[in-house]
Design a protein around this motif. Sequence first.
Motif, PDB file in Angstrom:
ATOM      1  N   ALA A  46      19.898 -43.701-112.403  1.00 21.30           N
ATOM      2  CA  ALA A  46      19.479 -43.612-111.003  1.00 21.30           C
ATOM      3  C   ALA A  46      20.629 -44.163-110.165  1.00 21.30           C
ATOM      4  O   ALA A  46      21.347 -45.064-110.623  1.00 21.30           O
ATOM      5  CB  ALA A  46      18.206 -44.422-110.763  1.00 21.30           C
ATOM      6  N   PRO A  47      20.826 -43.662-108.960  1.00 27.54           N
ATOM      7  CA  PRO A  47      22.017 -44.048-108.169  1.00 27.54           C
ATOM      8  C   PRO A  47      21.911 -45.423-107.533  1.00 27.54           C
ATOM      9  O   PRO A  47      21.800 -45.567-106.316  1.00 27.54           O
ATOM     10  CB  PRO A  47      22.092 -42.946-107.115  1.00 27.54           C
ATOM     11  N   PHE A  48      21.948 -46.481-108.362  1.00 34.04           N
ATOM     12  CA  PHE A  48      21.913 -47.844-107.831  1.00 34.04           C
ATOM     13  C   PHE A  48      23.153 -48.105-106.981  1.00 34.04           C
ATOM     14  O   PHE A  48      24.273 -47.721-107.364  1.00 34.04           O
ATOM     15  CB  PHE A  48      21.857 -48.863-108.974  1.00 34.04           C
ATOM     16  N   VAL A  49      22.957 -48.761-105.849  1.00 31.79           N
ATOM     17  CA  VAL A  49      24.069 -49.122-104.972  1.00 31.79           C
ATOM     18  C   VAL A  49      24.683 -50.453-105.413  1.00 31.79           C
ATOM     19  O   VAL A  49      25.899 -50.632-105.368  1.00 31.79           O
ATOM     20  CB  VAL A  49      23.596 -49.214-103.493  1.00 31.79           C
ATOM     21  N   GLU A  50      23.840 -51.385-105.854  1.00 33.49           N
ATOM     22  CA  GLU A  50      24.304 -52.698-106.292  1.00 33.49           C
ATOM     23  C   GLU A  50      24.056 -52.848-107.795  1.00 33.49           C
ATOM     24  O   GLU A  50      22.940 -52.648-108.266  1.00 33.49           O
ATOM     25  CB  GLU A  50      23.571 -53.804-105.536  1.00 33.49           C
ATOM     26  N   LEU A  51      25.114 -53.205-108.518  1.00 35.49           N
ATOM     27  CA  LEU A  51      25.010 -53.397-109.973  1.00 35.49           C
ATOM     28  C   LEU A  51      25.236 -54.881-110.271  1.00 35.49           C
ATOM     29  O   LEU A  51      26.357 -55.319-110.534  1.00 35.49           O
ATOM     30  CB  LEU A  51      26.050 -52.538-110.697  1.00 35.49           C
ATOM     31  N   VAL A  52      24.180 -55.660-110.212  1.00 39.61           N
ATOM     32  CA  VAL A  52      24.290 -57.110-110.426  1.00 39.61           C
ATOM     33  C   VAL A  52      24.020 -57.410-111.892  1.00 39.61           C
ATOM     34  O   VAL A  52      22.883 -57.294-112.363  1.00 39.61           O
ATOM     35  CB  VAL A  52      23.297 -57.881-109.528  1.00 39.61           C
ATOM     36  N   ALA A  53      25.083 -57.779-112.605  1.00 36.07           N
ATOM     37  CA  ALA A  53      24.962 -58.083-114.032  1.00 36.07           C
ATOM     38  C   ALA A  53      25.940 -59.186-114.390  1.00 36.07           C
ATOM     39  O   ALA A  53      26.915 -59.431-113.672  1.00 36.07           O
ATOM     40  CB  ALA A  53      25.234 -56.833-114.869  1.00 36.07           C
ATOM     41  N   VAL A  54      25.688 -59.879-115.506  1.00 35.96           N
ATOM     42  CA  VAL A  54      26.565 -60.967-115.948  1.00 35.96           C
ATOM     43  C   VAL A  54      26.810 -60.822-117.444  1.00 35.96           C
ATOM     44  O   VAL A  54      25.977 -60.269-118.168  1.00 35.96           O
ATOM     45  CB  VAL A  54      25.940 -62.357-115.657  1.00 35.96           C
ATOM     46  N   PRO A  55      27.968 -61.316-117.943  1.00 35.58           N
ATOM     47  CA  PRO A  55      28.173 -61.357-119.399  1.00 35.58           C
ATOM     48  C   PRO A  55      27.331 -62.461-120.022  1.00 35.58           C
ATOM     49  O   PRO A  55      26.870 -63.374-119.330  1.00 35.58           O
ATOM     50  CB  PRO A  55      29.675 -61.638-119.533  1.00 35.58           C
ATOM     51  N   THR A  56      27.149 -62.389-121.316  1.00 34.84           N
ATOM     52  CA  THR A  56      26.304 -63.364-122.026  1.00 34.84           C
ATOM     53  C   THR A  56      26.765 -64.801-121.783  1.00 34.84           C
ATOM     54  O   THR A  56      25.945 -65.700-121.580  1.00 34.84           O
ATOM     55  CB  THR A  56      26.321 -63.066-123.538  1.00 34.84           C
ATOM     56  N   ALA A  57      28.092 -65.005-121.764  1.00 35.04           N
ATOM     57  CA  ALA A  57      28.634 -66.366-121.632  1.00 35.04           C
ATOM     58  C   ALA A  57      28.304 -66.992-120.278  1.00 35.04           C
ATOM     59  O   ALA A  57      28.276 -68.221-120.155  1.00 35.04           O
ATOM     60  CB  ALA A  57      30.148 -66.338-121.825  1.00 35.04           C
ATOM     61  N   LEU A  58      28.061 -66.175-119.260  1.00 30.75           N
ATOM     62  CA  LEU A  58      27.811 -66.707-117.920  1.00 30.75           C
ATOM     63  C   LEU A  58      26.339 -66.643-117.525  1.00 30.75           C
ATOM     64  O   LEU A  58      25.985 -66.972-116.393  1.00 30.75           O
ATOM     65  CB  LEU A  58      28.640 -65.932-116.886  1.00 30.75           C
ATOM     66  N   ALA A  59      25.499 -66.235-118.440  1.00 36.32           N
ATOM     67  CA  ALA A  59      24.079 -66.090-118.117  1.00 36.32           C
ATOM     68  C   ALA A  59      23.433 -67.450-117.892  1.00 36.32           C
ATOM     69  O   ALA A  59      23.567 -68.365-118.712  1.00 36.32           O
ATOM     70  CB  ALA A  59      23.367 -65.351-119.241  1.00 36.32           C
ATOM     71  N   ILE A  60      22.744 -67.593-116.773  1.00 38.49           N
ATOM     72  CA  ILE A  60      22.014 -68.825-116.445  1.00 38.49           C
ATOM     73  C   ILE A  60      20.542 -68.669-116.783  1.00 38.49           C
ATOM     74  O   ILE A  60      19.898 -69.592-117.265  1.00 38.49           O
ATOM     75  CB  ILE A  60      22.183 -69.164-114.943  1.00 38.49           C
ATOM     76  N   ASN A  61      20.030 -67.472-116.537  1.00 43.73           N
ATOM     77  CA  ASN A  61      18.626 -67.176-116.839  1.00 43.73           C
ATOM     78  C   ASN A  61      18.585 -65.881-117.652  1.00 43.73           C
ATOM     79  O   ASN A  61      18.302 -64.803-117.131  1.00 43.73           O
ATOM     80  CB  ASN A  61      17.831 -67.022-115.538  1.00 43.73           C
ATOM     81  N   PRO A  62      18.908 -65.971-118.939  1.00 43.93           N
ATOM     82  CA  PRO A  62      19.048 -64.757-119.765  1.00 43.93           C
ATOM     83  C   PRO A  62      17.768 -63.936-119.891  1.00 43.93           C
ATOM     84  O   PRO A  62      17.821 -62.757-120.227  1.00 43.93           O
ATOM     85  CB  PRO A  62      19.491 -65.303-121.128  1.00 43.93           C
ATOM     86  N   VAL A  63      16.612 -64.547-119.638  1.00 41.23           N
ATOM     87  CA  VAL A  63      15.351 -63.792-119.746  1.00 41.23           C
ATOM     88  C   VAL A  63      15.263 -62.741-118.654  1.00 41.23           C
ATOM     89  O   VAL A  63      14.872 -61.596-118.908  1.00 41.23           O
ATOM     90  CB  VAL A  63      14.135 -64.754-119.660  1.00 41.23           C
ATOM     91  N   PHE A  64      15.677 -63.093-117.428  1.00 46.98           N
ATOM     92  CA  PHE A  64      15.504 -62.192-116.289  1.00 46.98           C
ATOM     93  C   PHE A  64      16.808 -61.548-115.815  1.00 46.98           C
ATOM     94  O   PHE A  64      16.780 -60.633-115.000  1.00 46.98           O
ATOM     95  CB  PHE A  64      14.866 -62.938-115.112  1.00 46.98           C
ATOM     96  N   GLU A  65      17.954 -62.035-116.283  1.00 39.33           N
ATOM     97  CA  GLU A  65      19.225 -61.453-115.834  1.00 39.33           C
ATOM     98  C   GLU A  65      19.566 -60.181-116.607  1.00 39.33           C
ATOM     99  O   GLU A  65      19.189 -60.026-117.774  1.00 39.33           O
ATOM    100  CB  GLU A  65      20.358 -62.470-115.987  1.00 39.33           C
ATOM    101  N   ILE A  66      20.297 -59.277-115.945  1.00 40.64           N
ATOM    102  CA  ILE A  66      20.817 -58.082-116.620  1.00 40.64           C
ATOM    103  C   ILE A  66      22.136 -58.487-117.255  1.00 40.64           C
ATOM    104  O   ILE A  66      23.088 -58.854-116.552  1.00 40.64           O
ATOM    105  CB  ILE A  66      21.036 -56.929-115.621  1.00 40.64           C
ATOM    106  N   ILE A  67      22.205 -58.427-118.580  1.00 38.12           N
ATOM    107  CA  ILE A  67      23.375 -58.907-119.310  1.00 38.12           C
ATOM    108  C   ILE A  67      24.170 -57.718-119.846  1.00 38.12           C
ATOM    109  O   ILE A  67      23.636 -56.876-120.581  1.00 38.12           O
ATOM    110  CB  ILE A  67      22.962 -59.846-120.453  1.00 38.12           C
ATOM    111  N   ILE A  68      25.452 -57.667-119.458  1.00 43.85           N
ATOM    112  CA  ILE A  68      26.360 -56.613-119.930  1.00 43.85           C
ATOM    113  C   ILE A  68      27.676 -57.278-120.315  1.00 43.85           C
ATOM    114  O   ILE A  68      28.341 -57.893-119.478  1.00 43.85           O
ATOM    115  CB  ILE A  68      26.611 -55.552-118.825  1.00 43.85           C
ATOM    116  N   ASP A  69      28.070 -57.154-121.563  1.00 48.22           N
ATOM    117  CA  ASP A  69      29.299 -57.784-122.033  1.00 48.22           C
ATOM    118  C   ASP A  69      30.509 -56.866-121.920  1.00 48.22           C
ATOM    119  O   ASP A  69      31.643 -57.312-122.094  1.00 48.22           O
ATOM    120  CB  ASP A  69      29.141 -58.251-123.485  1.00 48.22           C
ATOM    121  N   GLU A  70      30.277 -55.589-121.663  1.00 46.52           N
ATOM    122  CA  GLU A  70      31.395 -54.659-121.486  1.00 46.52           C
ATOM    123  C   GLU A  70      31.573 -54.385-119.993  1.00 46.52           C
ATOM    124  O   GLU A  70      31.072 -55.125-119.155  1.00 46.52           O
ATOM    125  CB  GLU A  70      31.124 -53.365-122.265  1.00 46.52           C
TER     126      GLU A  70
END
Length: 295
Positions: free
Chosen positions: A4-28
């Motif tokens: 879907a054409p998301f305008v904002e892609l808010v994601a973090v790598p595993t090492a920087l995750a503060i709330n891994p349950v609810f955060e979108i985690i992408i390492d690449e």
Amino acid sequence: MQTAPFVELVAVPTALAINPVFEIIIDEKVTLQNYCNALIEKIFTLRQSDFPAFIDYQSNQVKSTIVWLNKLEKLIANNEEIFASKHNMCRFTKLMNLIELKRKELQSSRVIDTKPKATKRQINADTDDRYFSFFEAKKHINSLENFNDKIIYLMDEIFEYNQADIVSLNNKLQPYDKQCNQLIEQLQIMRKVKNDFEKEKQENTNSESNSNHPFQKIKLNGPTNIITNAFKQMMVDVKPNGKPYIQGKIKDISQIICYVFLDEKGEPLSQATVLTYLSPNRSDKDPNNDIKVRF
């Protein structure tokens, strides 16, 4: 999987995750496809009881919450077959309902006063839960001081208008999104002109500041013919590439010397005297060898 054409892609790598349950985690690399993949994976790994908290958390991460919700709804709808193939349509239904509830909550909070501040003739379009009035939008824009805040507000309104289910349109007014876009263009022009004015003002201030500190002439602590002979050598003898190091008329060089230097008493130099010292035929006016500048 469809995106879907998301305008904002808010994601973090595993090492920087503060709330891994609810955060979108992408390492690449964060791309639209990777973001949508991670979002769908998150939807299937979360407990259904966590869905409301997940939507609230993600809504707080983006600038335009309603736009993000609309894209999430589209992503889920585009991939309905995945939910069906996993025999998990309950997740599909629950998410769709939660998205609709969250969107209504946000839209109702935007309209603080249920009574329109604009007249019926000033309302461009109506939906079931709000109206769009460029008259009001412009009044709100005029209350903001920052150009960026004005443009972001208008863009948010355009997104909402394009995603809204319009019930009625006022054909006597231009489309709401068109008027907002025109105002954005006007604001961008005004911002550029304002920046140009401020730049010109700064340049004028710097110029005035420099004029308040006039050029200070350099005092010679010795005979004037030392400096004139140095120039004469560079005009006649010093030839690093076959041409005189300084190439110019004697009159012009004499004016420069008189403009820059004062004699050893702090008095202005005589241009007639400097012209004599510079003349190649007046070697008798050259300084003695022991004080002569040597190149």
